[in-house]
Design a protein around this motif. Sequence first.
Motif, PDB file in Angstrom:
ATOM      1  N   UNK A  12      30.506  48.445  29.204  1.00  0.00           N
ATOM      2  CA  UNK A  12      30.220  48.373  30.638  1.00  0.00           C
ATOM      3  C   UNK A  12      31.006  47.238  31.294  1.00  0.00           C
ATOM      4  N   UNK A  13      31.023  46.080  30.611  1.00  0.00           N
ATOM      5  CA  UNK A  13      31.762  44.925  31.144  1.00  0.00           C
ATOM      6  C   UNK A  13      33.266  45.176  31.132  1.00  0.00           C
ATOM      7  N   UNK A  14      33.758  45.830  30.079  1.00  0.00           N
ATOM      8  CA  UNK A  14      35.188  46.152  29.995  1.00  0.00           C
ATOM      9  C   UNK A  14      35.586  47.096  31.126  1.00  0.00           C
ATOM     10  N   UNK A  15      34.766  48.108  31.365  1.00  0.00           N
ATOM     11  CA  UNK A  15      35.063  49.059  32.448  1.00  0.00           C
ATOM     12  C   UNK A  15      35.070  48.337  33.789  1.00  0.00           C
ATOM     13  N   UNK A  16      34.120  47.447  34.008  1.00  0.00           N
ATOM     14  CA  UNK A  16      34.082  46.684  35.265  1.00  0.00           C
ATOM     15  C   UNK A  16      35.326  45.819  35.437  1.00  0.00           C
ATOM     16  N   UNK A  17      35.764  45.177  34.360  1.00  0.00           N
ATOM     17  CA  UNK A  17      36.978  44.354  34.436  1.00  0.00           C
ATOM     18  C   UNK A  17      38.204  45.220  34.740  1.00  0.00           C
ATOM     19  N   UNK A  18      38.302  46.346  34.054  1.00  0.00           N
ATOM     20  CA  UNK A  18      39.424  47.272  34.286  1.00  0.00           C
ATOM     21  C   UNK A  18      39.385  47.808  35.713  1.00  0.00           C
ATOM     22  N   UNK A  19      38.193  48.156  36.159  1.00  0.00           N
ATOM     23  CA  UNK A  19      38.034  48.668  37.519  1.00  0.00           C
ATOM     24  C   UNK A  19      38.505  47.631  38.538  1.00  0.00           C
ATOM     25  N   UNK A  20      38.188  46.369  38.289  1.00  0.00           N
ATOM     26  CA  UNK A  20      38.605  45.298  39.187  1.00  0.00           C
ATOM     27  C   UNK A  20      40.125  45.157  39.211  1.00  0.00           C
ATOM     28  N   UNK A  21      40.762  45.211  38.043  1.00  0.00           N
ATOM     29  CA  UNK A  21      42.223  45.124  37.960  1.00  0.00           C
ATOM     30  C   UNK A  21      42.861  46.292  38.712  1.00  0.00           C
ATOM     31  N   UNK A  22      42.338  47.483  38.516  1.00  0.00           N
ATOM     32  CA  UNK A  22      42.874  48.683  39.174  1.00  0.00           C
ATOM     33  C   UNK A  22      42.661  48.604  40.680  1.00  0.00           C
ATOM     34  N   UNK A  23      41.484  48.170  41.072  1.00  0.00           N
ATOM     35  CA  UNK A  23      41.156  48.069  42.498  1.00  0.00           C
ATOM     36  C   UNK A  23      42.111  47.123  43.221  1.00  0.00           C
TER      37      UNK A  23
END
Length: 190
Positions: A12-23
């Motif tokens: 969940x934390x990894x997805x959130x970090x990736x989502x932030x980078x992509x965003x």
Amino acid sequence: MSGRQGIGIKIHDLIERMESVIEQARSEHAGMSSKELATAAIRYYLLRFHLHTEVVFDLQQATEITGNTGVYVMYAHARAVSILNKARELGIQPSTIPNMPELKMEEVALLRHLSAWQETLYSASRQLAPHILCGYAYELAGLFNNFYANCPILKADDQHRTFRVWLTSKFQAILGDALHVLGLPAPERM
């Protein structure tokens, strides 16, 4: 992250970090959500390695628009869908094999790689090696992008345009199949 040292991260934390980078990197928010892109990028990044390889996960590298990433491969699919939609608006249907004009080397290379899909899928399934499919999809996307850059599709003369739209439709179908087998979305827009 290190499994041996007991240092890890929850998915969940990894997805959130990736989502932030992509965003932060996105200029347009049409098409897939940043969360969908993040999960697809993670999946592709992990599948592209041989099963016995130690993986050091690189957030930045996993979200690059160039190179062997899920974002790059999915973007190539979305580009093909866009071209096919424009072709339909012009009344060009890629449903039958057109007469083949004299082919440029980019067209031949793409055709050859497309023809290897069934054999590659069989080989990857027999070896339980999804990295083979990632390698195939990445090379296919690269060949398509090279074809797209060097062979006008919609602005070509009638004979070449019909063939190139047909070739684009075959690329889109096979890359879509490869993405599906890998458990990734085949986006129409990014």
